[in-house]
Design an enzyme around this catalytic site. Structure first.
Site, PDB file in Angstrom:
ATOM      1  N   CYS A  72      -2.127 -66.162-103.911  1.00 34.04           N
ATOM      2  CA  CYS A  72      -2.653 -66.220-102.960  1.00 34.04           C
ATOM      3  C   CYS A  72      -3.015 -67.068-102.419  1.00 34.04           C
ATOM      4  CB  CYS A  72      -2.826 -64.969-102.813  1.00 34.04           C
ATOM      5  SG  CYS A  72      -4.318 -64.411-102.700  1.00 34.04           S
ATOM      6  N   HIS A 110     -20.563 -59.930 -96.116  1.00 39.44           N
ATOM      7  CA  HIS A 110     -18.749 -60.568 -95.950  1.00 39.44           C
ATOM      8  C   HIS A 110     -18.046 -60.449 -97.612  1.00 39.44           C
ATOM      9  CE1 HIS A 110     -14.273 -60.703 -94.700  1.00 39.44           C
ATOM     10  NE2 HIS A 110     -14.877 -61.889 -95.442  1.00 39.44           N
ATOM     11  N   HIS A 113     -11.409 -59.160 -98.106  1.00 44.87           N
ATOM     12  CA  HIS A 113     -10.275 -57.827 -98.228  1.00 44.87           C
ATOM     13  C   HIS A 113      -9.508 -57.861 -99.079  1.00 44.87           C
ATOM     14  CE1 HIS A 113     -11.109 -60.791 -94.155  1.00 44.87           C
ATOM     15  NE2 HIS A 113     -10.879 -59.284 -93.043  1.00 44.87           N
ATOM     16  N   ASP A 121       2.231 -56.555-110.704  1.00 40.32           N
ATOM     17  CA  ASP A 121       1.415 -55.841-112.250  1.00 40.32           C
ATOM     18  C   ASP A 121       0.613 -55.529-112.028  1.00 40.32           C
ATOM     19  OD1 ASP A 121       3.360 -54.391-114.276  1.00 40.32           O
ATOM     20  OD2 ASP A 121       3.425 -55.976-115.287  1.00 40.32           O
ATOM     21  N   ARG A 127      -5.320 -54.853-104.132  1.00 40.59           N
ATOM     22  CA  ARG A 127      -5.760 -57.108-104.456  1.00 40.59           C
ATOM     23  C   ARG A 127      -6.765 -56.610-103.801  1.00 40.59           C
ATOM     24  NH1 ARG A 127      -4.419 -61.320-101.157  1.00 40.59           N
ATOM     25  NH2 ARG A 127      -3.051 -60.329-100.408  1.00 40.59           N
ATOM     26  N   CYS A 129      -9.135 -59.503-102.140  1.00 38.61           N
ATOM     27  CA  CYS A 129      -9.095 -60.866-102.456  1.00 38.61           C
ATOM     28  C   CYS A 129     -10.557 -61.090-101.845  1.00 38.61           C
ATOM     29  CB  CYS A 129      -7.949 -61.095-101.269  1.00 38.61           C
ATOM     30  SG  CYS A 129      -7.507 -62.366-100.287  1.00 38.61           S
TER      31      CYS A 129
END
Length: 141
Positions: A72, A110, A113, A121, A127, A129
């Site tokens: 990503c 921060h 997310h 998997d 996730r 991120c």
């Protein structure tokens, strides 16, 4: 439970103190909720063993054991070392795309997310991120 938590940060600094402590990009992401550009982060493709700590306060956040290749553009983890290390906030900054913001519980910076149900998997279906600029990898000795 990813609802709003009321515990206040243990590390508290003024805006001026944060600006002195962090680089402009670190400040923008960690204190203003910005995002580093995808594929530019130091840890995007790192596979070295160790512990990822908060760049602002040094709190342990993620283990390399929970890092996975999500393709990503940002480092991705399937779980934190402890849920209590993170705060979760509803993020409605993109209309029609509600997200869950992840913050460091210790200093309220921060981090990124968390997304669920994407079908990776991994042991969890989450996730995390996380912006590389928010993290420092402490290698295993």
């Amino acid at each position: 439970d990813m609802s709003e938590q009321s515990s206040s940060p243990t590390v508290s600094r003024t805006t001026q103190e944060w600006r002195a402590l962090l680089s402009p990009l670190e400040f923008h992401v960690m204190r203003e909720g910005g995002t580093e550009r995808p594929w530019t982060g130091e840890y995007t493709e790192t596979t070295s063993p160790g512990t990822y700590v908060c760049r602002a306060c040094g709190e342990e956040l993620f283990s390399s054991d929970a890092k996975f290749e999500s393709h990503c553009g940002w480092p991705s983890f399937f779980e934190p070392t402890e849920m209590t290390k993170l705060r979760f906030l509803e993020d409605h900054s993109i209309p029609g795309h509600p997200r869950v913001e992840v913050r460091c519980a210790a200093c309220d910076s921060h981090l990124g997310h968390v997304f669920s149900g994407e079908g990776y998997d991994t042991p969890t279906d989450d996730r995390y991120c996380i912006n590389s600029v928010c993290l420092v990898l402490r290698p295993l000795q």
